[in-house]
Every structure is written in C-alpha cells, then in structure tokens.
Design a protein around this motif. Structure first.
Motif, PDB file in Angstrom:
ATOM      1  N   PHE A 199      -4.404   5.692   2.074  1.00  0.00           N
ATOM      2  CA  PHE A 199      -3.800   4.500   2.665  1.00  0.00           C
ATOM      3  C   PHE A 199      -4.891   3.475   3.022  1.00  0.00           C
ATOM      4  O   PHE A 199      -4.803   2.300   2.687  1.00  0.00           O
ATOM      5  N   ARG A 200      -5.928   3.975   3.710  1.00  0.00           N
ATOM      6  CA  ARG A 200      -7.023   3.080   4.140  1.00  0.00           C
ATOM      7  C   ARG A 200      -7.782   2.528   2.938  1.00  0.00           C
ATOM      8  O   ARG A 200      -8.146   1.366   2.881  1.00  0.00           O
ATOM      9  N   LYS A 201      -7.997   3.415   1.953  1.00  0.00           N
ATOM     10  CA  LYS A 201      -8.798   3.054   0.771  1.00  0.00           C
ATOM     11  C   LYS A 201      -8.176   1.867   0.026  1.00  0.00           C
ATOM     12  O   LYS A 201      -8.883   0.999  -0.474  1.00  0.00           O
ATOM     13  N   TYR A 202      -6.828   1.829  -0.057  1.00  0.00           N
ATOM     14  CA  TYR A 202      -6.186   0.789  -0.865  1.00  0.00           C
ATOM     15  C   TYR A 202      -5.580  -0.342  -0.037  1.00  0.00           C
ATOM     16  O   TYR A 202      -4.950  -1.225  -0.596  1.00  0.00           O
ATOM     17  N   LYS A 203      -5.828  -0.297   1.272  1.00  0.00           N
ATOM     18  CA  LYS A 203      -5.277  -1.310   2.165  1.00  0.00           C
ATOM     19  C   LYS A 203      -5.719  -2.722   1.789  1.00  0.00           C
ATOM     20  O   LYS A 203      -4.961  -3.675   1.888  1.00  0.00           O
ATOM     21  N   SER A 204      -6.968  -2.843   1.326  1.00  0.00           N
ATOM     22  CA  SER A 204      -7.471  -4.176   1.006  1.00  0.00           C
ATOM     23  C   SER A 204      -7.140  -4.570  -0.434  1.00  0.00           C
ATOM     24  O   SER A 204      -7.398  -5.705  -0.839  1.00  0.00           O
ATOM     25  N   VAL A 205      -6.601  -3.637  -1.206  1.00  0.00           N
ATOM     26  CA  VAL A 205      -6.321  -3.915  -2.621  1.00  0.00           C
ATOM     27  C   VAL A 205      -4.832  -4.197  -2.836  1.00  0.00           C
ATOM     28  O   VAL A 205      -4.448  -5.097  -3.575  1.00  0.00           O
ATOM     29  N   LEU A 206      -3.988  -3.390  -2.191  1.00  0.00           N
ATOM     30  CA  LEU A 206      -2.544  -3.481  -2.424  1.00  0.00           C
ATOM     31  C   LEU A 206      -1.856  -4.283  -1.327  1.00  0.00           C
ATOM     32  O   LEU A 206      -2.310  -4.289  -0.175  1.00  0.00           O
ATOM     33  N   HIS A 207      -0.757  -4.928  -1.689  1.00  0.00           N
ATOM     34  CA  HIS A 207       0.079  -5.592  -0.682  1.00  0.00           C
ATOM     35  C   HIS A 207       0.545  -4.525   0.313  1.00  0.00           C
ATOM     36  O   HIS A 207       0.815  -3.384  -0.082  1.00  0.00           O
ATOM     37  N   ALA A 212      -4.354   5.079 -11.681  1.00  0.00           N
ATOM     38  CA  ALA A 212      -5.407   5.758 -10.907  1.00  0.00           C
ATOM     39  C   ALA A 212      -4.890   6.091  -9.494  1.00  0.00           C
ATOM     40  O   ALA A 212      -5.110   7.200  -8.984  1.00  0.00           O
ATOM     41  N   ILE A 213      -4.189   5.133  -8.880  1.00  0.00           N
ATOM     42  CA  ILE A 213      -3.698   5.374  -7.503  1.00  0.00           C
ATOM     43  C   ILE A 213      -2.593   6.443  -7.534  1.00  0.00           C
ATOM     44  O   ILE A 213      -2.577   7.351  -6.696  1.00  0.00           O
ATOM     45  N   GLN A 214      -1.703   6.308  -8.529  1.00  0.00           N
ATOM     46  CA  GLN A 214      -0.623   7.306  -8.645  1.00  0.00           C
ATOM     47  C   GLN A 214      -1.225   8.708  -8.782  1.00  0.00           C
ATOM     48  O   GLN A 214      -0.775   9.665  -8.158  1.00  0.00           O
ATOM     49  N   ASN A 215      -2.276   8.784  -9.580  1.00  0.00           N
ATOM     50  CA  ASN A 215      -2.944  10.073  -9.799  1.00  0.00           C
ATOM     51  C   ASN A 215      -3.493  10.632  -8.481  1.00  0.00           C
ATOM     52  O   ASN A 215      -3.339  11.816  -8.181  1.00  0.00           O
TER      53      ASN A 215
END
Ligand SMILES: C[S@@+](CC[C@H](N)C(=O)[O-])C[C@H]1O[C@@H](n2cnc3c(N)ncnc32)[C@H](O)[C@@H]1O
Length: 501
Positions: free
Chosen positions: A353-361, A329-332
C-alpha cells in the motif's frame, strides 16, 4: 405472477440472448432460483474428492472405479456414483498416481464435461430447451490453444480409453465451450471452488456493474441437484430494464477486465464503466502524474487496448503497454501475499500500500483490493482482534471501510455480498472507538449513545444484505452472527451505555 415471469428472454445481434425484467423489481427481490444442469471440478484443478470436492491426498480410492475420493461415504454420493464412476468402472480407466496431489492434475479436465454429457442423456428435455442454446464460441475457440488442449485431454480421452464414442468430437468440444463461456464458480461448504452450469443465470449479459446478485447454496451433499442458485435484484430494476451479471472480478481495472473478457468470453466490453476514462469517477484505473503535482494519468480511449495514456493537467503521456506492465507487476505482488494472514499478512499488504501510494490514485483498483483484504484482517488476525486495536488502528480500519464503501456505491451498487461484509466490518471499530473516547472523556454520554446507535444501524444494514446468503457459506454464517449481535445490542443498549464508562 410466478417467478418464471419476472424476466423474459430477448435476443440481439451483438450479445445473442439476454434477459430483461418483466415488471419493476425491487432490490433484494428474488427473480428466480434454479439447480445446475451439472456441476463439478473446475479446469486446472488440483486433486480432489469426486464426491464432496474437497482436496485429497489420493491415498483412498473409490472401491468401484479407483479414482480419488475421501472415504466410503463419498464414493456413493450420486454426483460421483451416477456419473464418472459408472463410466470409469466399465471401461476400466484407472486414475494414474500423481507425485503431488496439490499440483494441477489434467486427469480431472474430463470430469465436468463428462457429467454434462451424461446429464444430457438423462434429461434430454432440459438439454434441448436450455443447454443446447448456450453459446460455445466453437469457431473462435478453434484457433486458440485451448482447442488442441481439449482435443487431447478431453475429447480423445473420453472417446478412446473411456469408450464413449457415442458422443461425437463436435459435441464434446461444444460442451467444453459451453462450460468455458457459461459456467459460474461456486464454493463447497469448505470453501473449495467448483463450477456449475446454470442455464437461466447464464443468459444474463455481462456488464462491469451488475444489477443482480446470485448466491449458491452448495451443501456438499453430493446430490445431483445440490448447489441451488438464487438470483435477486441487487438494485431496483425498472420493467424492461436489462438484467446484468458481471463475468469478471469487479475490482480489476478496465484494461485487465476487458482483456479477461476478450480472451475468455470472446467479446469487447463497451459498458459505461469501461467506456469512461475515470471509471465513473472511481479512478480505479488512474495513476498519479509523477511530472506535475495535481494531475492524474488516464487512458485517452479506454476502449482501445493499447491507447496513449495522458495526464489530465500537464503534457505527460505514456503508452498503454507501459501501463499494462505496471499493473501486471503490482497484481503479481498482491497475488504473492494472497494467502498470507495474521500479522505478516497485514504488514505485507500495508507495505505494498505504502509502496504504490505515490504512483496510484488513492482509489485505484489495487489500493481497493488491498483495502478489502486489510479490513478483514484488522480486527481478526492474531494480535489484531478488535479489543486489542489502539485507537489509531481502529481509525485506520474505519477509514478503509468508508473508502471501500465509496467505491462499492458505484461498482457494486445495492445489496452486494461485499457491501454486506464491509458494513459488518465497519460497525465493530465504530463501537469500540466510541467506547474508548467515552472512557477518556473525549466525548459526552449523548455522543457515545449516538455513535453506538450509528454502529447498530450499520450492523442492521449488513444483516439486511447478508440474510440472503445461504448458511452453507461463510457469508451466510456471518449474517446469522450479525443478526444475533444486532438483537443483543438492541436489547442491552441501555446497559451497554451505563457499563461502558
Ligand atoms: C454467458 S453467455 C450469455 C448468453 C448468450 N448471450 C447466449 O445467447 O447464450 C456469454 C456470451 O454472451 C455474449 N455477451 C454477453 N455479454 C456481452 C456484452 N456485454 N457484450 C457483448 N457480448 C456479450 C458473448 O458472446 C459472451 O461470450
């Protein structure tokens, strides 16, 4: 010692042929250079000129064979004239008009295999000694949809309408396999992708951390010998050390790299990077734990595709299948913005970047991919040129570059192209930021001089790497610009200091 002697070929049951250094090699040293056996359009290509390989709208057709080229100049280029043009003219196989030339055009699937087959007849010695030994994985490919696809679009097309039944079905399938397993991508001077078959380069085994660097000088001149590749040691390599190239995009996370290698190159990668849960402390695959504060989620066994993923600190666990979906989903989302530049490109990437900051290392592969795009947009995009950037954005660009370099130290060690580009991108904001600070009296003249010197040294490191890139390519042109800039800065250092205030 001649370049021929700098590596030797060995074989093993697991990888087949592979190369090792015949003596100690220094980073940056040329190991060999070679011309491709053949080159041409990639699979799944849109319509392109069969001479220079630039995209075409298909309004101009070759006066001999009626296939798309740009112009009368392109139709006489050897790569077209001495290859498919002769075959299509004599068999009267015409190009079928297409609705949208920008769409994938299956008629092109046969072109590069055909160029290899014709070159086999012209250069039987090189075919016998270098190409016939290449891995085609026919047995494995037979059970995949690609086999039927090639049978229909290439084998039957060449043996039927093109009247090339002197090439057996098996030979044509083998050539298709050789290209799928061994060909390297290259860029025309206008940055359009083609594929090239380099017999020596293809012998290198895969490792997700490569220790060689290859640069293709694609001049787009249509000579059969265009696209010379130069292969160098990226790091120091000891005598007997294996030479590795990477067949995948090095920023992808383990799960994605291993799947790509399994599906397209037919092996399971077990390199040290793939085998390590944290990808050698880069955390390119790790997620943040949503259950506890300080844990990260890593694969229990990264060499098992759908293993369990566990938090390093709490009891939380999840299935590899779920992780795969999150990554896809993120790659997409990242793919969707790939070609968006300017202000919009920056905003969209910062949003992801902001959206996945709390999900990804923080160092996750997708954060790294976003970083590498952002460092090139800040400083170049309209409204974001270096001179326009306020200090906080200059600081952001500097931070992004350093974070990227930290990852590159591990996954692209030594003289890699991306390191050269990142160092180039880093020197400018350091200089600009120091100048502002000096002008606001935030730093002393001596500090300003020190930071100016630091910026020039970083630029010189970029030059050292990018000088190896051919000037037919954007990185080679960047290298030349960087060299001129570093010489000017050196020459005018004192004046820069005196006039900065
Ligand atoms: C481009 S060829 C490399 C040269 C090949 N070994 C040969 O003998 O021609 C790629 C193939 O080599 C093998 N190979 C390369 N790297 C490997 C690795 N790290 N592990 C296992 N097999 C590998 C796989 O069969 C793969 O499809």
């Amino acid at each position: 010692m001649s370049q021929q002697d700098l590596f030797k070929i060995e074989t093993s049951d697991t990888v087949g042929r592979y190369s090792v250094a015949s003596r100690d090699l220094k980073a940056g040293e040329i190991i060999f250079a070679e011309t491709p056996f053949a080159y041409g359009p990639k699979s799944d290509t849109h319509c392109l000129c069969l001479g220079c390989h630039n995209p075409v709208d298909c309004t101009y057709l070759c006066s001999k064979c009626s296939w798309p080229v740009c112009s009368p100049e392109c139709e006489v280029l050897a790569v077209h004239k001495d290859n498919e043009c002769a075959v299509f003219s004599s068999s009267k196989v015409k190009f079928q008009a297409v609705e949208d030339p920008a769409d994938v055009c299956l008629q092109y699937e046969c072109i590069t295999p055909l160029r290899v087959l014709l070159q086999k007849e012209r250069d039987t010695k090189r075919w016998e000694t270098e190409i016939s030994k290449m891995e085609a994985h026919n047995e494995k490919r037979k059970s995949k949809p690609i086999w039927e696809f090639n049978q229909h679009n290439i084998v039957e097309y060449l043996r039927g309408p093109c009247k090339l039944d002197r090439f057996s079905e098996e030979l044509i399938h083998t050539v298709c396999g050789i290209l799928e397993i061994n060909a390297f991508e290259a860029r025309t001077p206008n940055c359009y992708m083609i594929r090239c078959l380099y017999p020596k380069l293809a012998i290198m085994s895969h490792n997700c951390i490569s220790n060689i660097h290859h640069a293709v000088d694609c001049q787009g001149n249509g000579n059969l010998t265009d696209c010379l590749v130069t292969v160098r040691a990226a790091t120091d390599i000891p005598k007997g050390g294996e030479l590795y190239s990477s067949y995948t995009y090095s920023f992808w996370p383990t799960l994605v790299r291993r799947e790509f290698l399994r599906e397209s190159k037919f092996f399971e990668c077990t390199c040290p990077r793939c085998s390590d849960k944290t990808e050698l402390d880069t955390h390119l695959s790790s997620l943040k734990c949503q259950r506890c504060d300080n844990g990260v989620i890593v694969a229990s066994d990264p060499l098992v595709d759908l293993c369990e993923w566990n938090c390093t600190h709490c009891e939380y666990k999840t299935h590899g299948g779920a992780i795969k979906k999150v990554f896809a989903a993120i790659q997409n989302e990242i793919d969707q913005v790939e070609y968006i530049g300017g202000h919009e490109g920056i905003q969209q990437r910062e949003h992801i970047f902001r959206k996945y900051k709390s999900v990804l290392h923080p160092k996750h592969a997708y954060m790294t991919i976003l970083r590498s795009a952002l460092i090139q947009l800040y400083g170049k995009a309209e409204g974001y040129t270096l001179g326009e950037l306020p200090d906080v954005v200059l600081e952001r660009k500097i931070e992004l570059c350093y974070q990227l370099l930290e990852v590159l130290d591990v996954i692209e060690p030594g003289m890699s192209r991306i390191r050269g580009i990142t160092l180039y991108e880093l020197h400018g904001p350091i200089m600009m930021h120091a100048r502002h600070q000096y002008q606001y009296d935030a730093i002393s003249k001596d500090d300003f001089k020190r930071r100016l010197r630091e910026s020039i040294n970083i630029l010189k490191q970029a030059v050292e790497i990018l000088k190896n890139e051919p000037v037919s390519q954007p990185e080679g042109q960047l290298g030349q610009m960087a060299l001129a800039a570093s010489e000017q800065l050196e020459e005018n250092f004192d004046m820069l200091v005196e006039t900065a205030y």
